[in-house]
Scaffold this active site. Structure first.
Site, PDB file in Angstrom:
ATOM      1  CE  LYS A 198     -12.144 -11.169  -0.491  1.00 44.48           C
ATOM      2  NZ  LYS A 198     -11.180 -12.277  -0.388  1.00 44.48           N
TER       3      LYS A 198
ATOM      4  CE  LYS B  72      -3.675 -14.712  -3.999  1.00 40.38           C
ATOM      5  NZ  LYS B  72      -4.447 -14.053  -3.526  1.00 40.38           N
TER       6      LYS B  72
ATOM      7  CE  LYS C 194      -4.603   1.408   1.475  1.00 41.59           C
ATOM      8  NZ  LYS C 194      -5.783   1.168   2.458  1.00 41.59           N
TER       9      LYS C 194
HETATM   10  P1  ADP Z   1      -8.379 -12.907  -2.278  1.00 42.70           P
HETATM   11  O1  ADP Z   1      -7.141 -12.746  -2.688  1.00 42.70           O
HETATM   12  O2  ADP Z   1      -9.429 -13.312  -3.025  1.00 42.70           O
HETATM   13  O3  ADP Z   1      -8.503 -11.453  -1.616  1.00 42.70           O
HETATM   14  P2  ADP Z   1      -7.881 -13.968   0.345  1.00 42.70           P
HETATM   15  O4  ADP Z   1      -6.716 -12.956   0.479  1.00 42.70           O
HETATM   16  O5  ADP Z   1      -9.193 -13.499   1.266  1.00 42.70           O
HETATM   17  O6  ADP Z   1      -8.566 -13.948  -1.050  1.00 42.70           O
HETATM   18  O7  ADP Z   1      -7.470 -15.207   0.915  1.00 42.70           O
HETATM   19  C1  ADP Z   1      -8.181 -16.255   1.761  1.00 42.70           C
HETATM   20  C2  ADP Z   1      -7.280 -17.406   1.524  1.00 42.70           C
HETATM   21  O8  ADP Z   1      -7.592 -18.006   0.384  1.00 42.70           O
HETATM   22  C3  ADP Z   1      -6.017 -17.335   2.067  1.00 42.70           C
HETATM   23  O9  ADP Z   1      -5.356 -18.513   2.603  1.00 42.70           O
HETATM   24  C4  ADP Z   1      -5.093 -17.196   0.667  1.00 42.70           C
HETATM   25  O10 ADP Z   1      -3.743 -17.658   0.763  1.00 42.70           O
HETATM   26  C5  ADP Z   1      -6.009 -18.242  -0.082  1.00 42.70           C
HETATM   27  N1  ADP Z   1      -5.914 -17.727  -1.523  1.00 42.70           N
HETATM   28  C6  ADP Z   1      -6.887 -16.743  -2.076  1.00 42.70           C
HETATM   29  N2  ADP Z   1      -6.599 -16.709  -3.411  1.00 42.70           N
HETATM   30  C7  ADP Z   1      -5.909 -17.694  -3.838  1.00 42.70           C
HETATM   31  C8  ADP Z   1      -5.234 -18.276  -4.931  1.00 42.70           C
HETATM   32  N3  ADP Z   1      -5.366 -17.569  -6.187  1.00 42.70           N
HETATM   33  N4  ADP Z   1      -4.294 -19.307  -4.965  1.00 42.70           N
HETATM   34  C9  ADP Z   1      -4.225 -20.218  -3.887  1.00 42.70           C
HETATM   35  N5  ADP Z   1      -4.605 -19.517  -2.592  1.00 42.70           N
HETATM   36  C10 ADP Z   1      -5.425 -18.441  -2.700  1.00 42.70           C
END
Ligand code: ADP
Ligand code: TRP
Length: 320
Positions: free
Chosen positions: A192, A189, A110
């Site tokens: 959301k 990757k 950030k």
């Molecule tokens: P986002 O990146 O969609 O905001 P979060 O940060 O809330 O997702 O991640 C929630 C969990 O899911 C964490 O343990 C994160 O490491 C895993 N995760 C999210 N997206 C992926 C991805 N594309 N590949 C592997 N793990 C993921």
């Protein structure tokens, strides 16, 4: 062994969340003492509308129960129903070097983008350490991007145990190696925040649209294709057996199969995997009192586990 994981209610859950975190965490309930919680204190760093946060929190509860979390086996709770965690956050912040937090990626990214961060985002890893250490968890199943936070947790536990008394168990992260980073529809990757997700519980129509949007190279139908560099294939692998993968890989290499067909097969696999969970989720939606009672009961059980640890930390520091 005790295992704990949490997920933020900050958007709809997608197959990256499901394969990297939800499913591995849920599976551990069969053999271990499992704790899974909805990290709504953490989500306050990004979700600023109260009603939206309430809705997202309930959605995560429905998603986990629909995907097989068994509340008899797993202690399932809402983070904010266990305020002891925030007290422990303060106690841990006493042994948290500023430099350690300045190196954490959410904050660092950030600042690098020229945005100003607030204290909540800066202190986020300390709250996460409190979640983990409060229940004396041995193992933390998470995706690759959370590994650094578990390292911070270990550092804080070691420092506290050294400076005061041996209060905390030193946890380890558990990363699913084969699904460390699940690609999104654009090949980055799946996240959301990038708008490239395939959500697990959106409508069939939306799921089909997301799958049809997956980016590929521009090879024609006749040309031979490389499965190992294809985003459709990378996602197909999450659902299919080894022999099904082999079969599709052979058809890629032989040529004569278009990406549209591979997408259709991925959609069919998706449906096969999630159809019964979608039905279960619809049933749960009609029974929200039950969902509430699961979370209330989970919070009570979590507090029973956490209270002795918090008391020990308070005593070690001279507060009690
Ligand atoms: P986002 O990146 O969609 O905001 P979060 O940060 O809330 O997702 O991640 C929630 C969990 O899911 C964490 O343990 C994160 O490491 C895993 N995760 C999210 N997206 C992926 C991805 N594309 N590949 C592997 N793990 C993921
Ligand atoms: N920071 C995690 C994420 O964004 C969510 C989380 C909060 C968590 N506290 C936790 C995960 C404790 C594991 C253990 O995905």
């Amino acid at each position: 062994m005790r295992v704990l994981s949490g997920i933020q209610p900050s958007g709809s859950l997608h197959i990256g969340n499901y394969f990297a975190m939800m499913r591995p965490a849920i599976e551990l309930q069969e053999e271990h003492e499992a704790y899974i919680f909805i990290a709504n204190y953490h989500s306050l760093t990004t979700v600023r509308e109260a009603e939206r946060l309430r809705t997202l929190t309930l959605d995560v509860a429905l998603d986990f129960l629909a995907c097989g979390l068994d509340p008899e086996k797993t202690v399932f709770y809402r983070q904010s129903d266990v305020p002891e965690v925030t007290e422990l956050t303060w106690l841990l912040s006493i042994v948290t070097p500023m430099g350690l937090l300045e190196r954490c990626h959410a904050y660092k990214d950030k600042i690098a983008r020229g945005l100003s961060a607030d204290h909540g985002l800066f202190a986020y890893p300390v709250l996460m350490a409190a979640d983990i250490l409060a229940v004396q968890s041995n193992l933390v199943p998470v995706g690759q991007d959370q590994k650094q936070h578990v390292e911070v947790t270990r550092d804080l536990a070691i420092k506290f145990n050294h400076e005061y008394e041996e209060v905390f168990t030193i946890p380890e992260s558990q990363i699913q190696e084969n699904v460390a980073v699940i690609p999104g529809t654009d090949g980055q990757k799946m996240s959301k925040s990038y708008g490239n997700t395939i959500d697990i519980f959106s409508s069939k129509k939306k799921i089909r649209q997301s799958i049809m949007r997956i980016v590929t190279d521009s090879k024609t139908l006749e040309e031979a294709k490389g499965p190992d560099t294809c985003n459709i294939f990378a996602l197909y692998k999450l659902f299919a057996t080894e022999s099904e993968c082999q079969d599709l890989a052979d058809r890629y290499r032989a040529g004569g199969m278009g990406y549209g067909d591979a997408k259709k097969e991925l959609f069919a696999k998706f449906e096969e995997h999630f159809a019964s969970m979608r039905a279960k989720r619809e049933d749960l939606e009609k029974n929200l009192d039950y969902v509430e009672s699961v979370l209330d009961d989970g919070a009570e059980r979590a507090r029973t586990t956490i209270t002795p640890t918090l008391d020990a930390a308070r005593t070690a520091m001279g507060l009690a």
